[in-house]
Design a protein around this motif. Structure first.
Motif, mmCIF file in Angstrom:
data_model
loop_
_atom_site.group_PDB
_atom_site.id
_atom_site.type_symbol
_atom_site.label_atom_id
_atom_site.label_comp_id
_atom_site.label_asym_id
_atom_site.label_seq_id
_atom_site.Cartn_x
_atom_site.Cartn_y
_atom_site.Cartn_z
ATOM 1 N N GLN A 11 3.761 6.333 3.592
ATOM 2 C CA GLN A 11 5.364 6.049 3.315
ATOM 3 C C GLN A 11 6.882 5.081 2.158
ATOM 4 O O GLN A 11 7.254 5.293 2.519
ATOM 5 C CB GLN A 11 4.464 4.385 3.909
ATOM 6 N N ARG A 12 5.720 4.852 1.278
ATOM 7 C CA ARG A 12 6.325 4.136 0.020
ATOM 8 C C ARG A 12 5.637 5.202 -1.806
ATOM 9 O O ARG A 12 5.626 4.752 -2.491
ATOM 10 C CB ARG A 12 5.973 2.839 -0.441
ATOM 11 N N ASP A 33 6.232 7.221 -4.184
ATOM 12 C CA ASP A 33 7.067 7.709 -5.453
ATOM 13 C C ASP A 33 7.444 9.187 -5.788
ATOM 14 O O ASP A 33 6.564 9.493 -6.371
ATOM 15 C CB ASP A 33 6.246 6.551 -7.141
ATOM 16 N N TRP A 66 6.889 10.729 5.632
ATOM 17 C CA TRP A 66 7.768 9.292 7.219
ATOM 18 C C TRP A 66 8.940 9.521 7.091
ATOM 19 O O TRP A 66 9.428 9.348 8.231
ATOM 20 C CB TRP A 66 7.232 7.891 6.145
ATOM 21 N N THR A 110 12.828 11.993 1.692
ATOM 22 C CA THR A 110 12.043 12.437 1.360
ATOM 23 C C THR A 110 11.281 13.816 1.410
ATOM 24 O O THR A 110 11.512 14.605 0.236
ATOM 25 C CB THR A 110 10.204 11.839 1.450
ATOM 26 N N TYR A 129 5.376 -4.672 -2.777
ATOM 27 C CA TYR A 129 6.114 -3.446 -2.878
ATOM 28 C C TYR A 129 7.246 -3.229 -3.271
ATOM 29 O O TYR A 129 8.015 -2.267 -4.273
ATOM 30 C CB TYR A 129 6.509 -2.492 -1.472
ATOM 31 N N LYS A 130 7.651 -5.507 -3.577
ATOM 32 C CA LYS A 130 9.505 -4.564 -4.314
ATOM 33 C C LYS A 130 9.348 -6.652 -4.720
ATOM 34 O O LYS A 130 8.540 -7.063 -4.092
ATOM 35 C CB LYS A 130 10.766 -4.607 -3.140
ATOM 36 N N SER A 144 4.033 1.469 -5.583
ATOM 37 C CA SER A 144 5.603 1.325 -5.727
ATOM 38 C C SER A 144 6.027 0.998 -6.689
ATOM 39 O O SER A 144 5.882 0.590 -7.881
ATOM 40 C CB SER A 144 6.337 1.658 -4.608
#
Length: 879
Positions: free
Chosen positions: A217-218, A220, A267, A271, A503-504, A525
């Motif tokens: 999903q996330r 890099d 996802w 991407t 995640y952030k 991430s």
């Protein structure tokens, strides 16, 4: 919860030991605390087995958890202070130290007395809120059935996959020369990845190059494309910094090749837009396969060509039944009447989802010998919606049920997997080291902690909670976590304040307002932002810290006073001084070179496992790190003779992995002699890996420099370095299971010596010259070998033969050689290998696509002819 109290009770027991008998007041308080906490633990263990808790009981449990962490920290401070006091020193110096620490010891003793008061208050709250009355049910611990490993093996016999696999293969192997993209779409748990991997394994050998990449999903993007480069055989470039650099290198590498790329778990369209730029349209019949949950992503990847989209569906009823009954009973035919009807009802609630069936059958298998009432209880816990419409909530209910049936000792181990990002390949040995450092693993009857932790790992696999990835002849060495399992873990972790994941940057700030202190922190991430001193205070109790992906966030590492585990897979900045991490047991730096590596790392008293980052030399004063049990160093290029000799003093080492980079011309003979001598002093060493891509000409005639090897070696990997013949001392290693070695020649006497090793299950040989001495495997040799991997630049097929009765357990024969040397033969005697299941072939120096196709067809035909006359008809594949 169990892991916290178990570790705390162990430390209290230490305070009551003979070594602390002079500390009368402390021992009295410690004895009281141990008794109080032991009584609390019995109730807490019962609470762990309940599906739901009364709010007052949950509140009390959470209070005890946080109090236990504080108690453990206090005891750690105290024991470190006492051990620092009684250092070996002169009388005057010792007295000065005692006077300096007197005030500190008084404060800690006072703090322990305060904790005693907290324990009394906690018990009073227990009585006041009638917590015991809230616990009105209990369940016995689920014991792993000894048949679980066999049941898991049966799960590998996939059902309902032959038709879809055949269809996808036909799409991917048609005559179209243009780049073709095929998508597999369906929601979680349907088996998209399983199907895609089967197709990938089946046809991957038909392409010049191939790669399997998990997206998630996330992602890099730099790390993802860098990983794709590595899997395609591209060496890492120091000049690749921008995303465009990675794309340009990939396009250049692939522009003349026929390639096959599998992108798993894509996802979003953005991407795909980036990744697809790396795939050149070269007219060579290249293929890309994508798995996704989202229709729009599948359509975008296939350029809206619906004929290239395969829609996953739940298993048909017959396939569902076969998977279910095979996993629980071995066959539907042996299912007893008392379980037959209820099995069908449970199966309906799984809705044809393979993940749901595998998960619930792993649980039911451990109850198969129980009463039908137990199965009825499990069935009722599943809910009713699943019978009509599969949905994520119902799936989560099944997964949650498996969690609630986990034995208490496995729960923290399972939850700790949440420290890793989605789709991350998890290395078993890294994981078990982290479990041990956290105190999750209890040794019974003096058993080795790592062996116990590995048994925990296998239990989680047998229960279907983690997915095995790579195996090494009897051992699962890596695993992955299904994303729905990860969702469950993170939900439980939030509820129990077990793991905090960021995640952030906003996630980091949220931790500051959290009611509980952060105990385990995972940065995933890209986390950006400035240093916050307030936030640093809220995280001062962190004991496990992992970081994945790039981050601009500067963590206040020096304030992680109680840090025990640090595993970093991203570029980080370490503090100049690290000796303050007195409790650190595991430091794993799977990352690029660090600008400044702490010079005082050799002063960490409890560091057991050290994995140095890339291009980092052995620390100066390595001989002081006598607590080390694991040491990985990827750059021995400029290590001094003093440090190499110093390795000999690390007598607790069990695993040693050293590497000399390819760009370095190699060690001097003096340094290499010293290294072998040091290795010989490590008598407890079990695993040795030495990678040095340089030919040591001086050892062609002197291969036996390590005349007295560590007697318990189980694994030897000598990569790159070339011996004249197999060293004689290897033939003395009765515990050796895995051997990888490069030699100039493999004469018959050395083959016989190796063939008599009683434990060898895997052997890989790179032999430069096979023309003079044919390799003949005699009757009775290699009694337990399961894989024989034989490689040379010459034609190994014409120089390899097996006598009847040789290698009676061999399952895989792998052969690699130069296609120009092949004379059209197959090894003689293969039909006498009774257990052979797979023949793997690899050829090198292919000059053109036309030659590749011709050679593959000729080899495949020759080896399939040989396979047809073999009693087991082994498969023939290219790798």
């Amino acid at each position: 919860m169990g892991g916290v109290l178990n570790l705390l009770l162990g430390k209290l027991t230490t305070l009551l030991s003979e070594g602390y008998k002079m500390l009368t007041g402390v021992r009295r308080h410690a004895s009281f605390l141990k008794d109080e906490l032991s009584a609390m633990k019995a109730l807490l263990d019962r609470m762990e087995l309940m599906d739901k808790l009364d709010p007052s009981a949950k509140n009390w449990r959470d209070h005890i958890r946080e109090m236990s962490y504080d108690m453990e920290n206090c005891i750690d401070d105290f024991t470190h202070d006492i051990e620092g006091t009684y250092v070996k020193a002169g009388f005057v110096r010792k007295m000065v130290q005692r006077l300096r620490r007197l005030g500190r010891r008084h404060k800690i003793a006072k703090r322990i007395e305060e904790l005693k008061v907290l324990a009394v208050e906690a018990n009073a709250r227990r009585e006041r809120y009638k917590v015991d009355d809230c616990i009105n049910s209990s369940r016995g611990v689920v014991v792993v059935d000894p048949r679980m490993s066999a049941i898991y093996k049966d799960a590998a016999c996939l059902v309902g996959i032959d038709g879809p696999k055949k269809e996808l293969i036909s799409w991917l192997t048609d005559s179209q020369k243009r780049l073709k993209v095929v998508s597999i779409v369906g929601f979680g748990g349907l088996g998209k990845t399983t199907l895609a991997k089967q197709v990938y394994n089946e046809i991957g050998g038909r392409f010049n190059c191939k790669a399997f990449v998990s997206v998630s999903q996330r992602p890099d993007m730099k790390s993802l494309l860098g990983g794709l480069q590595f899997k395609l055989g591209l060496e890492e470039s120091s000049h690749a910094h921008e995303l465009q650099d990675f794309i340009d290198r990939l396009r250049e590498h692939l522009k003349h090749k026929r390639y096959f790329i599998l992108l798993d778990d894509l996802w979003d369209q953005s991407t795909w837009n980036i990744i697809s730029c790396a795939f050149p349209e070269n007219g060579n019949g290249s293929r890309v396969m994508v798995t996704t949950r989202l229709d729009e992503v599948a359509a975008r990847a296939c350029h809206n060509d619906r004929a290239c989209i395969y829609i996953m569906k739940p298993l048909e009823e017959e396939d569902s039944r076969r998977l279910f009954f095979n996993r629980v009973f071995g066959s539907e035919n042996v299912c007893s009447v008392q379980f037959k009807e209820i099995s069908v009802e449970i199966l309906k609630k799984c809705g044809g989802l393979p993940l749901a069936i595998i998960t619930i059958t792993s649980l039911l298998a451990s109850h198969e010998s129980g009463s039908s009432k137990e199965w009825e209880s499990i069935k009722n816990s599943l809910g009713t919606k699943f019978a009509t419409k599969p949905a994520l909530e119902e799936m989560r209910g099944i997964l949650n049920l498996s969690y609630t049936h986990l034995p208490i000792h496995l729960r923290p181990c399972f939850l700790y997997l949440g420290m890793y990002p989605e789709d991350r390949l998890i290395i078993r040995d890294d994981l078990v080291r982290q479990w041990i450092a956290e105190g999750f693993v209890c040794s019974l009857h003096g058993a080795d902690l790592e062996d116990v932790a590995k048994s925990y790992f296998i239990e989680l696999i047998n229960r279907g909670l983690i997915q095995p990835e790579e195996t090494c002849y009897g051992d699962v060495i890596t695993c992955r976590l299904h994303d729905m399992m990860l969702d469950l873990i993170l939900s439980k972790s939030t509820e129990d304040n077990f793991i905090s994941v960021a995640y952030k940057y906003e996630d980091m700030t949220r931790f500051n307002s959290c009611e509980y202190k952060v105990r385990r922190l995972s940065l995933q991430s890209s986390v950006g932002g400035a240093l916050s001193k307030t936030l640093a205070t809220s995280m001062s109790q962190v004991r496990s810290y992992t970081q994945f992906g790039q981050s601009n966030y500067m963590l206040p590492l020096p304030q992680f006073k109680y840090l025990k585990v640090s595993a970093l897979s991203a570029e980080v900045t370490l503090p100049a001084k690290i000796q303050g991490f007195v409790h650190l047991e595991t430091l794993e730096l799977h990352c690029r070179p660090i600008q400044r590596f702490p010079s005082d790392i050799t002063r960490l008293p409890n560091l057991f496992h050290l994995i140095l980052p890339e291009c980092t030399l052995l620390p100066e004063g390595i001989q002081s790190m006598k607590s080390l049990r694991t040491l990985h160093c990827s750059d021995m290029s400029e290590s001094s003779l003093k440090e190499i000799i110093g390795l000999s003093e690390l007598t607790n080492l069990k695993e040693l992995k050293l590497r000399v980079p390819t760009y370095f011309p190699g060690m001097t003979i003096e340094c290499f002699d010293a290294l072998l001598s040091s290795i010989g002093m490590l008598r407890d060493l079990k695993h040795l890996s030495l990678e040095c891509w340089h030919k040591y000409d001086g050892y062609d005639s002197q291969p036996d420099s390590l005349s007295d090897p560590p007697p318990y070696l189980q694994t030897i990997h000598f990569e790159g370095m070339s011996f004249g013949v197999v060293p004689k001392w290897i033939g003395e290693l009765r515990c050796l299971r895995i051997l990888s070695l490069r030699v100039m020649y493999l004469p018959g006497d050395r083959v016989r010596a190796l063939g008599k090793l009683p434990s060898l299950v895997f052997a890989r040989f790179y032999v430069s010259d096979v023309s003079q001495d044919k390799v003949v495997v005699r009757t009775g040799l290699f009694p337990v070998l399961e894989c024989f991997d034989f490689r040379s630049d010459e034609d190994v097929t014409a120089n390899l033969s097996f006598e009847p009765g040789a290698m009676p357990k061999l399952r895989r024969l792998a052969l690699a050689f130069d296609w120009q040397e092949w004379r059209g033969a197959t090894p003689t005697g293969m039909e006498g290998l009774p257990c052979l299941q797979d023949i793997g072939l690899s050829v090198t120096t292919v000059s053109s696509n036309n030659n590749l196709k011709r050679i593959y067809e000729a080899m495949e035909s020759a080896f399939k002819d040989a396979a047809r006359v073999h009693p087991r008809h082994p498969s023939v594949t290219f790798f």
